[in-house]
Design an enzyme around this catalytic site. Structure first.
Site, PDB file in Angstrom:
ATOM      1  N   GLU A 126      28.763 -19.368  14.998  1.00  0.00           N
ATOM      2  CA  GLU A 126      27.903 -20.414  14.443  1.00  0.00           C
ATOM      3  C   GLU A 126      27.901 -20.306  12.926  1.00  0.00           C
ATOM      4  O   GLU A 126      28.029 -19.204  12.384  1.00  0.00           O
ATOM      5  CB  GLU A 126      26.474 -20.252  14.968  1.00  0.00           C
ATOM      6  CG  GLU A 126      26.353 -20.276  16.470  1.00  0.00           C
ATOM      7  CD  GLU A 126      25.013 -19.708  16.935  1.00  0.00           C
ATOM      8  OE1 GLU A 126      23.968 -20.246  16.520  1.00  0.00           O
ATOM      9  OE2 GLU A 126      25.018 -18.716  17.689  1.00  0.00           O
ATOM     10  N   LYS A 128      26.461 -19.969   9.282  1.00  0.00           N
ATOM     11  CA  LYS A 128      25.291 -19.279   8.725  1.00  0.00           C
ATOM     12  C   LYS A 128      24.715 -20.147   7.600  1.00  0.00           C
ATOM     13  O   LYS A 128      25.206 -20.137   6.475  1.00  0.00           O
ATOM     14  CB  LYS A 128      25.681 -17.897   8.190  1.00  0.00           C
ATOM     15  CG  LYS A 128      24.513 -17.060   7.713  1.00  0.00           C
ATOM     16  CD  LYS A 128      24.995 -15.672   7.285  1.00  0.00           C
ATOM     17  CE  LYS A 128      23.818 -14.826   6.861  1.00  0.00           C
ATOM     18  NZ  LYS A 128      23.119 -15.354   5.680  1.00  0.00           N
ATOM     19  N   ASP A 130      22.172 -21.355   4.745  1.00  0.00           N
ATOM     20  CA  ASP A 130      21.435 -20.607   3.725  1.00  0.00           C
ATOM     21  C   ASP A 130      20.109 -21.297   3.443  1.00  0.00           C
ATOM     22  O   ASP A 130      20.028 -22.231   2.654  1.00  0.00           O
ATOM     23  CB  ASP A 130      22.279 -20.530   2.443  1.00  0.00           C
ATOM     24  CG  ASP A 130      21.783 -19.441   1.505  1.00  0.00           C
ATOM     25  OD1 ASP A 130      20.989 -18.592   1.960  1.00  0.00           O
ATOM     26  OD2 ASP A 130      22.176 -19.438   0.326  1.00  0.00           O
ATOM     27  N   TYR A 237      18.698 -21.585  16.103  1.00  0.00           N
ATOM     28  CA  TYR A 237      19.878 -20.880  16.616  1.00  0.00           C
ATOM     29  C   TYR A 237      19.594 -19.730  17.573  1.00  0.00           C
ATOM     30  O   TYR A 237      20.519 -19.171  18.153  1.00  0.00           O
ATOM     31  CB  TYR A 237      20.714 -20.336  15.462  1.00  0.00           C
ATOM     32  CG  TYR A 237      19.938 -19.484  14.485  1.00  0.00           C
ATOM     33  CD1 TYR A 237      19.482 -18.217  14.824  1.00  0.00           C
ATOM     34  CD2 TYR A 237      19.656 -19.947  13.203  1.00  0.00           C
ATOM     35  CE1 TYR A 237      18.768 -17.442  13.931  1.00  0.00           C
ATOM     36  CE2 TYR A 237      18.942 -19.183  12.308  1.00  0.00           C
ATOM     37  CZ  TYR A 237      18.509 -17.928  12.668  1.00  0.00           C
ATOM     38  OH  TYR A 237      17.796 -17.165  11.783  1.00  0.00           O
ATOM     39  N   LYS A 324      30.844 -13.146   5.835  1.00  0.00           N
ATOM     40  CA  LYS A 324      30.466 -13.846   4.615  1.00  0.00           C
ATOM     41  C   LYS A 324      31.690 -14.454   3.934  1.00  0.00           C
ATOM     42  O   LYS A 324      32.716 -13.789   3.764  1.00  0.00           O
ATOM     43  CB  LYS A 324      29.751 -12.888   3.645  1.00  0.00           C
ATOM     44  CG  LYS A 324      28.531 -12.196   4.221  1.00  0.00           C
ATOM     45  CD  LYS A 324      27.490 -13.158   4.731  1.00  0.00           C
ATOM     46  CE  LYS A 324      26.696 -13.817   3.645  1.00  0.00           C
ATOM     47  NZ  LYS A 324      25.716 -12.957   3.009  1.00  0.00           N
ATOM     48  N   CYS A 418      16.885  12.707 -18.313  1.00  0.00           N
ATOM     49  CA  CYS A 418      16.074  11.592 -17.827  1.00  0.00           C
ATOM     50  C   CYS A 418      15.626  10.712 -18.993  1.00  0.00           C
ATOM     51  O   CYS A 418      15.093  11.224 -19.982  1.00  0.00           O
ATOM     52  CB  CYS A 418      14.862  12.128 -17.064  1.00  0.00           C
ATOM     53  SG  CYS A 418      13.726  10.838 -16.506  1.00  0.00           S
ATOM     54  N   CYS A 421      11.473  11.233 -19.101  1.00  0.00           N
ATOM     55  CA  CYS A 421      10.773  12.500 -19.385  1.00  0.00           C
ATOM     56  C   CYS A 421      11.678  13.554 -20.014  1.00  0.00           C
ATOM     57  O   CYS A 421      11.241  14.690 -20.247  1.00  0.00           O
ATOM     58  CB  CYS A 421      10.149  13.054 -18.108  1.00  0.00           C
ATOM     59  SG  CYS A 421      11.358  13.593 -16.867  1.00  0.00           S
ATOM     60  N   CYS A 436      16.459  12.990 -11.357  1.00  0.00           N
ATOM     61  CA  CYS A 436      15.550  13.715 -12.240  1.00  0.00           C
ATOM     62  C   CYS A 436      14.705  14.628 -11.347  1.00  0.00           C
ATOM     63  O   CYS A 436      13.967  14.141 -10.483  1.00  0.00           O
ATOM     64  CB  CYS A 436      14.651  12.756 -13.013  1.00  0.00           C
ATOM     65  SG  CYS A 436      13.321  13.598 -13.906  1.00  0.00           S
ATOM     66  N   CYS A 442       7.397  13.240 -14.021  1.00  0.00           N
ATOM     67  CA  CYS A 442       8.126  12.075 -14.540  1.00  0.00           C
ATOM     68  C   CYS A 442       7.337  10.806 -14.212  1.00  0.00           C
ATOM     69  O   CYS A 442       7.157  10.471 -13.032  1.00  0.00           O
ATOM     70  CB  CYS A 442       9.519  12.027 -13.912  1.00  0.00           C
ATOM     71  SG  CYS A 442      10.561  10.707 -14.559  1.00  0.00           S
TER      72      CYS A 442
END
Length: 685
Positions: A126, A128, A130, A237, A324, A418, A421, A436, A442
């Site tokens: 079927e 697809k 959107d 569907y 897709k 990081c 921090c 980190c 942090c």
């Protein structure tokens, strides 16, 4: 509607009662709606339809005692919804796994055959579409509820708005089941979208960006009369429910059409992946001729029995795959690479781009995933990069246009400290990401864990959002999520944008969270790799937090779908003294750290440590009910026969290959009745 030759209106029979007049008009208008919006075959003019609708409205106003919630007059809207109630789905709405090549599909088919054995498998293909996912509930043939997808477990009730969509039947016809849910997409046709934008531009307003987002946004408008003016459509569907009488996906499509639903006719029954790819290739070339947005093909195992046998992973059905279409691609300038710190300490590099229009939206940022990805493509600041939307949703960089690279370009040096921090980053062998390790110092990690804790899928604390968490942390009122339960209205009121009512709502929302059940509390703790599904399995297996905290890695891996990586993360979390202190505090505040008495009902250790496979069709219980009983009694549900299988519960029409393999391995094959006796009379040690 199109204009047809006007026909003279037939007067209502004077001998009819008022109720009969109203019901006759309703029936006629429903049929005209179906002819126009579903079959695309109108048999009266727009004018005649409007006159009949006005006549019905007038009669309904005169005789309110004959009110009907499925009346065609409700299509015009008018009701206002201030807040959309969140409702749990009757059946979870799963997402689909994606494929992008024939090889992906062939690998998927092999996985299916390993589970089903030598059973002959057909596929339904079927398109697809959107749009915005929707779940419609019908009882006794009438639409009673419409929910958005939400997080898959629960969605927002948008019933009033959905009733204005002309292709959604308010009342069904034919031999429909007593109760069921049907899933589909709310879409906005290109033609209607273009007209809406033309009107907005003429009125000096900004045009909408794309049909999909506009359709989704329409469902959450407060005034249903505004929704009624939008040319939304609904394509269905998938039916879910008990005792539907449907044995295949193809039959489901046909039945849904008979009952009055708008089901796209662009579908095909295929016997191999080669036939599937022929369907995919045809629509990849011809999809632009369709009246709606579409981004691929959904391939489903046709047999409902096979679907039941294949079951689900934690996120997706094993019996369906989305192929897709190739995504749209653009080029733009990469201005700067910055780095984000997640709640687990994971570092994510981000490409900050010159704004570019891609698949209907303006893209300014794209994830670069990790250091390996940057090195693989040799991505540098100042490069012209190729960008596409992964699965049409998340922007990603897929390459560099080296012909446009500046001469003074320098390779990207991935950060080693990081950005928040300044702690030196760590990267374990086999892990793609840098982390980190400053777990408790942090700032983004601290606020990220609190934001996760209060989120809707976790503790669902109303009255507090991400910005408020950041503010409370900055003011020193929050250092971890246990601190939430010490907040007072007096502490909160002096903060920016915090009025008396909002402060009271925040404190009330926190207090209400003590009612959240154990499995969601476990998810809320933010243990790495413990998502919603894993949290439910651990809660069901260990019943309470103390038992889970004392479990070894070996014991944890014995739980269904718990691997070494999850087990290691769980034991590490509970071995940390700071985490144990936080849990102790949460216990004191009344947080639910054990299954409720209701959840404990019918839970035993009868099948503890045993893997049981369920196959075939059963008389008194559904396959899902059998699987739940296995898990409720401490067992693990297996998807295929192996030497680790303890029992095979065999129903009717079980594949012969499973029986043969079970017999060759000496695995006991038991009936549904024998299984129930084992549940009712637990085995003795």
């Amino acid at each position: 509607m199109v204009t047809c030759t006007s026909l003279p209106l037939k007067p209502l029979f004077l001998t009819m009662t008022n109720k009969e007049n109203i019901e006759s008009l309703r029936k006629e208008l429903r049929e005209h709606n179906h002819n126009y919006y579903v079959l695309d075959n109108p048999i009266i003019s727009d004018y005649d339809f409007d006159m009949k609708l006005k006549e019905l409205q007038k009669l309904e106003e005169q005789y309110p005692e004959f009110q009907d919630l499925t009346s065609p007059t409700l299509r015009v809207g008018g009701m206002v919804t201030k807040n959309f109630e969140t409702v749990v789905h009757n059946y979870r709405m799963y997402s689909l796994d994606n494929s992008y090549s024939k090889e992906d599909l062939e690998d998927w088919e092999k996985r299916i055959q390993r589970i089903l054995g030598d059973a002959e498998v057909e596929f339904t293909c079927e398109l697809k579409y959107d749009g915005a996912s929707i779940s419609l509930t019908y009882e006794k043939g009438e639409l009673v509820q419409a929910l958005t997808r939400g997080d898959g477990f629960q969605g927002d009730a948008v019933t009033t708005n959905v009733k204005t969509i002309k292709s959604v039947p308010l009342r069904l016809k034919g031999d429909y089941p007593d109760k069921f849910d049907i899933r589909g997409e709310i879409v906005l046709p290109f033609e209607g979208f273009a007209k809406m934008n033309a009107d907005r531009i003429e009125n000096g307003e900004e045009p909408y960006m794309n049909p999909r987002n506009t359709a989704a946004g329409s469902l959450k408008l407060q005034d249903s009369a505004v929704v009624a003016q939008r040319p939304l459509d609904c394509l269905l569907y998938g039916i879910v429910g008990q005792n539907t009488g449907i044995t295949s996906q193809w039959q489901m499509l046909e039945k849904a059409r008979e009952w009055g639903f708008k089901v796209p006719t662009a579908a095909k029954l295929c016997k191999s992946t080669s036939e599937v790819m022929a369907f995919v290739n045809y629509w990849d070339n011809n999809r632009h001729d369709l009246p709606y947005e579409t981004d691929g093909v959904v391939v489903k195992v046709n047999s409902i029995q096979h679907q039941d046998e294949l079951g689900f992973t934690s996120k997706s059905p094993r019996w369906a795959m989305a192929y897709k279409f190739k995504t749209e691609q653009v080029t733009t300038l990469l201005n700067e690479i910055t780095y984000q710190v997640g709640r687990t300490g994971a570092i994510t590099p981000v490409a900050n781009l010159a704004p570019v229009l891609l698949a209907g939206t303006t893209v300014k940022r794209a994830s670069l995933h990790n250091a390996d990805q940057i090195a693989k493509f040799d991505i540098r600041e100042g490069d012209t990069v190729f960008v596409e939307k992964g699965g049409e949703i998340i922007p990603k960089i897929i390459g560099v246009d080296f012909s446009k690279r500046p001469q003074d370009s320098k390779p990207t040096l991935y950060i080693d400290h990081c950005p928040e921090c300044s702690t030196q980053l760590e990267r374990t062998e086999g892990d793609a990401k840098h982390y980190c390790p400053n777990f408790y110092g942090c700032p983004p990690q601290i606020t990220g864990r609190i934001q996760h804790y209060i989120s809707r899928k976790a503790m669902d604390i109303e009255g507090i959002g991400g910005e408020t968490v950041e503010l409370l942390f900055k003011e020193g009122l929050l250092k971890n999520y246990a601190d939430l339960y010490t907040l007072t209205k007096e502490q909160i009121l002096p903060l920016d944008r915090m009025a008396e009512k909002s402060a009271a709502n925040l404190v009330k929302g926190i207090a209400e969270s003590v009612k959240i059940p154990f499995e969601r509390v476990l998810f809320a703790l933010g243990i790495r790799f413990v998502g919603e599904t894993v949290a439910k399995k651990l809660a069901r297996a260990y019943k309470n937090i103390d038992a889970l905290m004392s479990a070894s890695e070996e014991e944890l891996t014995a739980v269904n779908e718990i691997g070494e990586r999850i087990a290691n993360s769980v034991t590490e979390f509970f071995q940390n003294e700071a985490n144990r202190d936080i849990i102790s505090r949460l216990k004191g505040y009344g947080i639910q750290f054990s299954l409720s008495e209701k959840q404990m009902e019918n839970q035993t250790d009868t099948f503890k440590g045993l893997t049981i496979v369920v196959s075939g069709v059963f008389k008194s219980l559904s396959r899902d009910e059998l699987k739940k009983m296995i898990e409720n009694n401490g067992g693990k549900v297996g998807s295929s026969i192996s030497s680790k299988t303890a029992y095979l519960v065999a129903g009717d029409n079980m594949g012969p290959s499973k029986r043969t393999k079970a017999e060759s391995l000496g695995i006991p094959i038991i009936s549904e009745g024998e299984f129930m006796k084992m549940v009712d009379s637990p085995m003795q040690d």
